[in-house]
Design a protein around this motif. Structure first.
Motif, PDB file in Angstrom:
ATOM      1  N   ASP A  53      36.367  22.516  32.835  1.00  0.00           N
ATOM      2  CA  ASP A  53      37.336  22.029  33.814  1.00  0.00           C
ATOM      3  C   ASP A  53      38.430  21.208  33.140  1.00  0.00           C
ATOM      4  OD1 ASP A  53      35.840  23.174  35.822  1.00  0.00           O
ATOM      5  OD2 ASP A  53      34.940  21.292  36.500  1.00  0.00           O
ATOM      6  N   VAL A  54      39.561  21.082  33.853  1.00  0.00           N
ATOM      7  CA  VAL A  54      40.667  20.252  33.392  1.00  0.00           C
ATOM      8  C   VAL A  54      40.949  19.211  34.473  1.00  0.00           C
ATOM      9  CG1 VAL A  54      43.107  20.193  32.754  1.00  0.00           C
ATOM     10  CG2 VAL A  54      41.687  22.137  32.038  1.00  0.00           C
ATOM     11  N   ASN A  55      40.893  17.932  34.095  1.00  0.00           N
ATOM     12  CA  ASN A  55      41.217  16.853  35.015  1.00  0.00           C
ATOM     13  C   ASN A  55      42.710  16.585  34.943  1.00  0.00           C
ATOM     14  OD1 ASN A  55      38.478  16.250  35.834  1.00  0.00           O
ATOM     15  ND2 ASN A  55      38.211  15.485  33.747  1.00  0.00           N
ATOM     16  N   ALA A  56      43.357  16.516  36.090  1.00  0.00           N
ATOM     17  CA  ALA A  56      44.804  16.307  36.142  1.00  0.00           C
ATOM     18  C   ALA A  56      45.114  15.004  36.876  1.00  0.00           C
ATOM     19  CB  ALA A  56      45.482  17.477  36.843  1.00  0.00           C
ATOM     20  N   LEU A  57      46.060  14.255  36.309  1.00  0.00           N
ATOM     21  CA  LEU A  57      46.529  13.012  36.903  1.00  0.00           C
ATOM     22  C   LEU A  57      48.055  13.060  36.858  1.00  0.00           C
ATOM     23  CD1 LEU A  57      45.695  10.132  37.933  1.00  0.00           C
ATOM     24  CD2 LEU A  57      46.051   9.368  35.592  1.00  0.00           C
ATOM     25  N   ILE A  58      48.684  13.132  38.022  1.00  0.00           N
ATOM     26  CA  ILE A  58      50.141  13.239  38.114  1.00  0.00           C
ATOM     27  C   ILE A  58      50.661  11.955  38.740  1.00  0.00           C
ATOM     28  CG2 ILE A  58      52.066  14.543  39.087  1.00  0.00           C
ATOM     29  CD1 ILE A  58      50.078  16.971  39.163  1.00  0.00           C
ATOM     30  N   THR A  59      51.454  11.207  37.967  1.00  0.00           N
ATOM     31  CA  THR A  59      52.010   9.946  38.425  1.00  0.00           C
ATOM     32  C   THR A  59      53.499  10.131  38.676  1.00  0.00           C
ATOM     33  OG1 THR A  59      50.379   8.754  37.097  1.00  0.00           O
ATOM     34  CG2 THR A  59      52.262   7.481  37.892  1.00  0.00           C
ATOM     35  N   ILE A  60      53.939   9.808  39.897  1.00  0.00           N
ATOM     36  CA  ILE A  60      55.319  10.037  40.309  1.00  0.00           C
ATOM     37  C   ILE A  60      55.969   8.686  40.601  1.00  0.00           C
ATOM     38  CG2 ILE A  60      56.818  11.215  41.972  1.00  0.00           C
ATOM     39  CD1 ILE A  60      54.113  12.920  42.561  1.00  0.00           C
ATOM     40  N   LYS A  61      57.003   8.377  39.824  1.00  0.00           N
ATOM     41  CA  LYS A  61      57.780   7.151  40.013  1.00  0.00           C
ATOM     42  C   LYS A  61      59.240   7.553  40.215  1.00  0.00           C
ATOM     43  CE  LYS A  61      54.738   4.235  37.336  1.00  0.00           C
ATOM     44  NZ  LYS A  61      54.654   3.025  36.570  1.00  0.00           N
ATOM     45  N   PRO A  62      60.089   6.635  40.707  1.00  0.00           N
ATOM     46  CA  PRO A  62      61.484   7.010  40.953  1.00  0.00           C
ATOM     47  C   PRO A  62      62.213   7.550  39.727  1.00  0.00           C
ATOM     48  CG  PRO A  62      60.986   4.929  42.022  1.00  0.00           C
ATOM     49  CD  PRO A  62      59.794   5.285  41.180  1.00  0.00           C
ATOM     50  N   ASP A  63      61.899   7.052  38.526  1.00  0.00           N
ATOM     51  CA  ASP A  63      62.639   7.459  37.333  1.00  0.00           C
ATOM     52  C   ASP A  63      61.918   8.468  36.444  1.00  0.00           C
ATOM     53  OD1 ASP A  63      60.703   5.582  36.624  1.00  0.00           O
ATOM     54  OD2 ASP A  63      61.890   4.810  34.947  1.00  0.00           O
ATOM     55  N   LYS A  64      60.652   8.801  36.762  1.00  0.00           N
ATOM     56  CA  LYS A  64      59.934   9.755  35.909  1.00  0.00           C
ATOM     57  C   LYS A  64      58.693  10.300  36.597  1.00  0.00           C
ATOM     58  CE  LYS A  64      56.826   6.694  33.380  1.00  0.00           C
ATOM     59  NZ  LYS A  64      56.374   6.247  32.074  1.00  0.00           N
ATOM     60  N   VAL A  65      58.228  11.435  36.056  1.00  0.00           N
ATOM     61  CA  VAL A  65      56.958  12.029  36.472  1.00  0.00           C
ATOM     62  C   VAL A  65      56.126  12.187  35.205  1.00  0.00           C
ATOM     63  CG1 VAL A  65      55.816  14.065  37.432  1.00  0.00           C
ATOM     64  CG2 VAL A  65      57.951  13.245  38.438  1.00  0.00           C
ATOM     65  N   SER A  66      54.871  11.805  35.276  1.00  0.00           N
ATOM     66  CA  SER A  66      53.964  11.895  34.144  1.00  0.00           C
ATOM     67  C   SER A  66      52.783  12.782  34.541  1.00  0.00           C
ATOM     68  CB  SER A  66      53.477  10.493  33.785  1.00  0.00           C
ATOM     69  OG  SER A  66      52.390  10.534  32.914  1.00  0.00           O
ATOM     70  N   ILE A  67      52.483  13.797  33.708  1.00  0.00           N
ATOM     71  CA  ILE A  67      51.341  14.668  33.968  1.00  0.00           C
ATOM     72  C   ILE A  67      50.381  14.547  32.794  1.00  0.00           C
ATOM     73  CG2 ILE A  67      50.537  17.037  34.320  1.00  0.00           C
ATOM     74  CD1 ILE A  67      53.231  17.645  35.635  1.00  0.00           C
ATOM     75  N   LYS A  68      49.188  14.059  33.093  1.00  0.00           N
ATOM     76  CA  LYS A  68      48.165  13.901  32.065  1.00  0.00           C
ATOM     77  C   LYS A  68      47.016  14.844  32.403  1.00  0.00           C
ATOM     78  CE  LYS A  68      45.411  10.590  29.644  1.00  0.00           C
ATOM     79  NZ  LYS A  68      45.667   9.521  28.749  1.00  0.00           N
ATOM     80  N   ARG A  69      46.633  15.673  31.423  1.00  0.00           N
ATOM     81  CA  ARG A  69      45.519  16.610  31.623  1.00  0.00           C
ATOM     82  C   ARG A  69      44.499  16.386  30.516  1.00  0.00           C
ATOM     83  NH1 ARG A  69      47.804  22.298  31.612  1.00  0.00           N
ATOM     84  NH2 ARG A  69      46.013  22.893  32.859  1.00  0.00           N
ATOM     85  N   THR A  70      43.221  16.336  30.893  1.00  0.00           N
ATOM     86  CA  THR A  70      42.143  16.158  29.924  1.00  0.00           C
ATOM     87  C   THR A  70      41.020  17.130  30.255  1.00  0.00           C
ATOM     88  OG1 THR A  70      41.143  14.405  31.271  1.00  0.00           O
ATOM     89  CG2 THR A  70      42.658  13.709  29.525  1.00  0.00           C
ATOM     90  N   GLY A  71      40.223  17.445  29.253  1.00  0.00           N
ATOM     91  CA  GLY A  71      39.112  18.394  29.425  1.00  0.00           C
ATOM     92  C   GLY A  71      39.318  19.556  28.475  1.00  0.00           C
ATOM     93  N   ALA A  72      39.390  20.778  29.024  1.00  0.00           N
ATOM     94  CA  ALA A  72      39.595  21.973  28.199  1.00  0.00           C
ATOM     95  C   ALA A  72      40.919  21.902  27.446  1.00  0.00           C
ATOM     96  CB  ALA A  72      39.551  23.230  29.059  1.00  0.00           C
ATOM     97  N   VAL A  73      41.886  21.193  28.001  1.00  0.00           N
ATOM     98  CA  VAL A  73      43.154  20.936  27.317  1.00  0.00           C
ATOM     99  C   VAL A  73      43.418  19.437  27.354  1.00  0.00           C
ATOM    100  CG1 VAL A  73      44.125  23.179  27.934  1.00  0.00           C
ATOM    101  CG2 VAL A  73      44.627  21.203  29.353  1.00  0.00           C
ATOM    102  N   ASP A  74      44.246  18.973  26.420  1.00  0.00           N
ATOM    103  CA  ASP A  74      44.597  17.564  26.377  1.00  0.00           C
ATOM    104  C   ASP A  74      46.104  17.469  26.188  1.00  0.00           C
ATOM    105  OD1 ASP A  74      43.884  14.724  26.221  1.00  0.00           O
ATOM    106  OD2 ASP A  74      44.598  14.888  24.152  1.00  0.00           O
TER     107      ASP A  74
END
Length: 144
Positions: A53-74
């Motif tokens: 599995d791949v865990n995804a964490l998507i953080t959305i702020k007014p000036d940026k979007v951050s996508i962090k994935r861990t597990g099968a991919v990093d």
């Protein structure tokens, strides 16, 4: 991060156009929508057939979007409108250096049970070629 949390259904559509070819993937998963102030977070797990599995964490702020994935991919990819960012995508077969130029970010936070994030960007993998990407994430309150 504390704040308000809601269970949501997430649909993530990735479109990659390269050399006239279009590759499209669709992922649908249950997740959690967290919001506090001007920050929204989507958390979910991508369940892949026969793979880790791949865990995804998507953080959305007014000036940026951050996508962090861990597990099968990093990977940890950051999007800032009209800016170039870099990251390294690691998986079982090695690592890829990615340069990203973000053209557009639109975000509609969860209202009336629905929300949407859209990012249009180009990437260069290991310094070669340009690939056009469109990432559309829609999410709606899950009925519990």
């Amino acid at each position: 991060m504390e704040g308000n949390q809601l269970p949501v259904m997430i649909k993530m559509i990735t479109e990659i156009r390269e050399l006239g070819q279009l590759a499209k993937t669709v992922i649908e998963e249950e997740g959690i929508y967290i919001y506090r102030g001007n920050t929204s977070v989507l958390k979910f797990t991508e369940h892949q057939d026969g793979e880790e599995d791949v865990n995804a964490l998507i953080t959305i702020k007014p000036d940026k979007v951050s996508i962090k994935r861990t597990g099968a991919v990093d990977m940890h990819q950051v999007f800032r409108k009209k800016e170039r960012t870099e990251n390294v995508y690691r998986h079982a077969y090695g690592s890829i250096h990615i340069e990203t130029h973000t053209d557009e970010i639109t975000y509609q936070q969860l209202e009336q049970g629905k929300g949407k994030l859209f990012i249009s960007y180009t990437t260069k993998l290991n310094g070669e070629g340009n690939r056009r990407h469109r990432l559309t994430i829609t999410f709606k309150e899950a009925i519990v």
